[in-house]
Design a protein around this motif. Structure first.
Motif, PDB file in Angstrom:
ATOM      1  N   GLY A  74       0.791  -1.224   0.000  1.00  0.00           N
ATOM      2  CA  GLY A  74       0.000   0.000   0.000  1.00  0.00           C
ATOM      3  C   GLY A  74       0.825   1.277   0.000  1.00  0.00           C
ATOM      4  N   MET A  75       2.147   1.175   0.048  1.00  0.00           N
ATOM      5  CA  MET A  75       3.001   2.362   0.027  1.00  0.00           C
ATOM      6  C   MET A  75       3.415   2.681  -1.401  1.00  0.00           C
ATOM      7  SD  MET A  75       5.453   1.912   3.297  1.00  0.00           S
ATOM      8  CE  MET A  75       4.887   2.348   4.909  1.00  0.00           C
ATOM      9  N   ASN A  76       4.010   3.842  -1.594  1.00  0.00           N
ATOM     10  CA  ASN A  76       4.516   4.284  -2.891  1.00  0.00           C
ATOM     11  C   ASN A  76       6.039   4.263  -2.851  1.00  0.00           C
ATOM     12  OD1 ASN A  76       1.898   5.021  -3.979  1.00  0.00           O
ATOM     13  ND2 ASN A  76       1.949   6.669  -2.488  1.00  0.00           N
ATOM     14  N   ALA A  77       6.651   3.997  -4.005  1.00  0.00           N
ATOM     15  CA  ALA A  77       8.105   3.970  -4.088  1.00  0.00           C
ATOM     16  C   ALA A  77       8.565   4.811  -5.274  1.00  0.00           C
ATOM     17  CB  ALA A  77       8.593   2.532  -4.234  1.00  0.00           C
ATOM     18  N   TYR A  78       9.682   5.515  -5.075  1.00  0.00           N
ATOM     19  CA  TYR A  78      10.239   6.388  -6.105  1.00  0.00           C
ATOM     20  C   TYR A  78      11.748   6.174  -6.168  1.00  0.00           C
ATOM     21  CZ  TYR A  78       5.765   8.532  -5.135  1.00  0.00           C
ATOM     22  OH  TYR A  78       4.429   8.729  -4.923  1.00  0.00           O
ATOM     23  N   LEU A  79      12.272   6.152  -7.383  1.00  0.00           N
ATOM     24  CA  LEU A  79      13.701   5.966  -7.601  1.00  0.00           C
ATOM     25  C   LEU A  79      14.289   7.249  -8.159  1.00  0.00           C
ATOM     26  CD1 LEU A  79      16.143   3.924  -7.876  1.00  0.00           C
ATOM     27  CD2 LEU A  79      15.421   3.697 -10.259  1.00  0.00           C
ATOM     28  N   THR A  80      15.412   7.673  -7.593  1.00  0.00           N
ATOM     29  CA  THR A  80      16.143   8.821  -8.113  1.00  0.00           C
ATOM     30  C   THR A  80      17.538   8.343  -8.489  1.00  0.00           C
ATOM     31  OG1 THR A  80      14.916  10.309  -6.656  1.00  0.00           O
ATOM     32  CG2 THR A  80      16.933  11.167  -7.641  1.00  0.00           C
ATOM     33  N   LEU A  81      17.939   8.600  -9.714  1.00  0.00           N
ATOM     34  CA  LEU A  81      19.293   8.279 -10.172  1.00  0.00           C
ATOM     35  C   LEU A  81      20.157   9.519  -9.977  1.00  0.00           C
ATOM     36  CD1 LEU A  81      18.372   6.471 -13.515  1.00  0.00           C
ATOM     37  CD2 LEU A  81      18.777   5.434 -11.279  1.00  0.00           C
ATOM     38  N   ARG A  82      21.417   9.297  -9.580  1.00  0.00           N
ATOM     39  CA  ARG A  82      22.333  10.414  -9.340  1.00  0.00           C
ATOM     40  C   ARG A  82      23.689  10.110  -9.955  1.00  0.00           C
ATOM     41  NH1 ARG A  82      20.785  14.080  -5.257  1.00  0.00           N
ATOM     42  NH2 ARG A  82      18.822  13.520  -4.338  1.00  0.00           N
ATOM     43  N   THR A  83      24.422  11.165 -10.236  1.00  0.00           N
ATOM     44  CA  THR A  83      25.777  11.032 -10.742  1.00  0.00           C
ATOM     45  C   THR A  83      26.698  11.966  -9.978  1.00  0.00           C
ATOM     46  OG1 THR A  83      27.167  10.999 -12.721  1.00  0.00           O
ATOM     47  CG2 THR A  83      25.517  12.736 -12.614  1.00  0.00           C
ATOM     48  N   PRO A  87      26.164  14.139  -2.330  1.00  0.00           N
ATOM     49  CA  PRO A  87      24.904  13.560  -2.758  1.00  0.00           C
ATOM     50  C   PRO A  87      24.742  13.519  -4.272  1.00  0.00           C
ATOM     51  CG  PRO A  87      24.515  15.803  -2.081  1.00  0.00           C
ATOM     52  CD  PRO A  87      25.982  15.508  -1.836  1.00  0.00           C
ATOM     53  N   GLY A  88      25.607  14.156  -5.023  1.00  0.00           N
ATOM     54  CA  GLY A  88      25.571  14.063  -6.485  1.00  0.00           C
ATOM     55  C   GLY A  88      24.493  14.909  -7.129  1.00  0.00           C
ATOM     56  N   THR A  89      24.436  14.800  -8.441  1.00  0.00           N
ATOM     57  CA  THR A  89      23.472  15.536  -9.240  1.00  0.00           C
ATOM     58  C   THR A  89      22.381  14.578  -9.706  1.00  0.00           C
ATOM     59  OG1 THR A  89      25.259  16.955 -10.045  1.00  0.00           O
ATOM     60  CG2 THR A  89      23.220  16.963 -11.314  1.00  0.00           C
ATOM     61  N   VAL A  90      21.130  15.005  -9.584  1.00  0.00           N
ATOM     62  CA  VAL A  90      20.005  14.173 -10.002  1.00  0.00           C
ATOM     63  C   VAL A  90      20.017  14.023 -11.524  1.00  0.00           C
ATOM     64  CG1 VAL A  90      17.483  14.021 -10.092  1.00  0.00           C
ATOM     65  CG2 VAL A  90      18.603  14.811  -8.009  1.00  0.00           C
ATOM     66  N   PRO A 117      21.095   4.926 -20.004  1.00  0.00           N
ATOM     67  CA  PRO A 117      22.500   4.507 -20.118  1.00  0.00           C
ATOM     68  C   PRO A 117      23.080   4.197 -18.732  1.00  0.00           C
ATOM     69  CG  PRO A 117      22.103   6.533 -21.344  1.00  0.00           C
ATOM     70  CD  PRO A 117      20.869   6.264 -20.522  1.00  0.00           C
ATOM     71  N   ILE A 118      23.695   3.038 -18.610  1.00  0.00           N
ATOM     72  CA  ILE A 118      24.300   2.644 -17.337  1.00  0.00           C
ATOM     73  C   ILE A 118      25.391   3.633 -16.940  1.00  0.00           C
ATOM     74  CG2 ILE A 118      25.691   0.859 -16.208  1.00  0.00           C
ATOM     75  CD1 ILE A 118      24.116  -1.174 -17.913  1.00  0.00           C
ATOM     76  N   ALA A 119      26.127   4.144 -17.910  1.00  0.00           N
ATOM     77  CA  ALA A 119      27.200   5.101 -17.622  1.00  0.00           C
ATOM     78  C   ALA A 119      26.664   6.470 -17.211  1.00  0.00           C
ATOM     79  CB  ALA A 119      28.098   5.247 -18.843  1.00  0.00           C
ATOM     80  N   GLY A 120      25.348   6.675 -17.292  1.00  0.00           N
ATOM     81  CA  GLY A 120      24.762   7.987 -16.989  1.00  0.00           C
ATOM     82  C   GLY A 120      24.499   8.247 -15.516  1.00  0.00           C
ATOM     83  N   PHE A 121      24.752   7.255 -14.626  1.00  0.00           N
ATOM     84  CA  PHE A 121      24.545   7.463 -13.192  1.00  0.00           C
ATOM     85  C   PHE A 121      25.497   6.560 -12.411  1.00  0.00           C
ATOM     86  CE2 PHE A 121      22.004   3.804 -14.157  1.00  0.00           C
ATOM     87  CZ  PHE A 121      22.007   3.029 -13.011  1.00  0.00           C
ATOM     88  N   ASN A 122      25.737   6.906 -11.154  1.00  0.00           N
ATOM     89  CA  ASN A 122      26.606   6.053 -10.340  1.00  0.00           C
ATOM     90  C   ASN A 122      26.032   5.754  -8.950  1.00  0.00           C
ATOM     91  OD1 ASN A 122      27.035   8.487  -9.108  1.00  0.00           O
ATOM     92  ND2 ASN A 122      29.246   8.521  -9.388  1.00  0.00           N
ATOM     93  N   SER A 123      24.812   6.223  -8.674  1.00  0.00           N
ATOM     94  CA  SER A 123      24.160   5.852  -7.421  1.00  0.00           C
ATOM     95  C   SER A 123      22.651   5.978  -7.575  1.00  0.00           C
ATOM     96  CB  SER A 123      24.639   6.729  -6.259  1.00  0.00           C
ATOM     97  OG  SER A 123      24.221   8.065  -6.421  1.00  0.00           O
ATOM     98  N   VAL A 124      21.939   5.281  -6.698  1.00  0.00           N
ATOM     99  CA  VAL A 124      20.476   5.326  -6.717  1.00  0.00           C
ATOM    100  C   VAL A 124      19.976   5.693  -5.331  1.00  0.00           C
ATOM    101  CG1 VAL A 124      20.292   3.618  -8.567  1.00  0.00           C
ATOM    102  CG2 VAL A 124      20.204   2.856  -6.194  1.00  0.00           C
ATOM    103  N   ALA A 125      18.819   6.338  -5.303  1.00  0.00           N
ATOM    104  CA  ALA A 125      18.136   6.654  -4.049  1.00  0.00           C
ATOM    105  C   ALA A 125      16.724   6.122  -4.160  1.00  0.00           C
ATOM    106  CB  ALA A 125      18.132   8.163  -3.797  1.00  0.00           C
ATOM    107  N   LEU A 126      16.327   5.275  -3.244  1.00  0.00           N
ATOM    108  CA  LEU A 126      14.974   4.718  -3.234  1.00  0.00           C
ATOM    109  C   LEU A 126      14.217   5.343  -2.086  1.00  0.00           C
ATOM    110  CD1 LEU A 126      12.969   2.606  -4.358  1.00  0.00           C
ATOM    111  CD2 LEU A 126      13.862   1.035  -2.601  1.00  0.00           C
ATOM    112  N   THR A 127      13.062   5.918  -2.395  1.00  0.00           N
ATOM    113  CA  THR A 127      12.199   6.513  -1.377  1.00  0.00           C
ATOM    114  C   THR A 127      10.910   5.707  -1.306  1.00  0.00           C
ATOM    115  OG1 THR A 127      13.073   8.706  -1.891  1.00  0.00           O
ATOM    116  CG2 THR A 127      10.993   8.623  -0.667  1.00  0.00           C
ATOM    117  N   VAL A 128      10.541   5.288  -0.104  1.00  0.00           N
ATOM    118  CA  VAL A 128       9.287   4.559   0.111  1.00  0.00           C
ATOM    119  C   VAL A 128       8.484   5.374   1.110  1.00  0.00           C
ATOM    120  CG1 VAL A 128       8.243   2.426   0.935  1.00  0.00           C
ATOM    121  CG2 VAL A 128      10.419   2.347  -0.304  1.00  0.00           C
ATOM    122  N   ALA A 129       7.260   5.711   0.714  1.00  0.00           N
ATOM    123  CA  ALA A 129       6.418   6.564   1.565  1.00  0.00           C
ATOM    124  C   ALA A 129       4.959   6.203   1.395  1.00  0.00           C
ATOM    125  CB  ALA A 129       6.628   8.028   1.201  1.00  0.00           C
ATOM    126  N   GLN A 130       4.155   6.617   2.346  1.00  0.00           N
ATOM    127  CA  GLN A 130       2.714   6.376   2.266  1.00  0.00           C
ATOM    128  C   GLN A 130       2.058   7.338   1.332  1.00  0.00           C
ATOM    129  OE1 GLN A 130       0.551   5.217   5.509  1.00  0.00           O
ATOM    130  NE2 GLN A 130       2.170   3.951   6.282  1.00  0.00           N
TER     131      GLN A 130
END
Length: 130
Positions: A74-83, A87-90, A117-130
């Motif tokens: 029942g929660m929502n999830a969001y992915l943010t890619l960063r480079t 904390p990097g650039t979104v 592109p895999i080379a376009g980011f080097n980290s991920v941020a996963l947010t899970v919220a109601q």
């Protein structure tokens, strides 16, 4: 004129102080599950991350799947890619992910990233919220 400016400034400061105390007194933060990169914010534990590459172009990513040990039904999830350095650039906009049906011990999250592109980011941020 000088007295009225001082009086108005005093009234503005007093009003700001009263408003601030009113807002902080009524602030409530609901319990939630969240995490960012390698830093844990609360009790979210990702047990497994799978990066699924495109079958015809291995330099592209099709999706990222996460297995979360908490029940996030029942929660929502969001992915943010960063480079770059944390904390990097979104990279692009946050991606809305799908929270699947909880299995025996984990809740699956699937984030579609077609043609990323895999080379376009080097980290991920996963947010899970109601």
């Amino acid at each position: 004129m000088r007295k009225s400016r001082v009086l108005l400034a005093g009234v503005a400061v007093a009003a700001a102080g009263a408003a601030t105390s009113a807002f902080t007194a009524s602030n409530t933060v609901p319990q939630s599950t969240a995490g960012y990169a390698a830093a844990t914010v609360s009790g979210a534990t990702v047990e497994d991350i799978e990066y699924v590459v495109n079958s015809s172009d291995r330099s592209l990513l099709d999706r990222i799947t996460f297995q979360v040990t908490e029940d996030i039904t029942g929660m929502n999830a969001y992915l943010t890619l960063r480079t770059g350095v944390a904390p990097g650039t979104v990279v692009g906009s946050p991606i809305t992910c799908t929270v699947g049906t909880r299995a025996s011990t984990t809740s699956p999250i699937t984030c579609l990233t077609p043609s990323q592109p895999i080379a376009g980011f080097n980290s991920v941020a996963l947010t899970v919220a109601q």
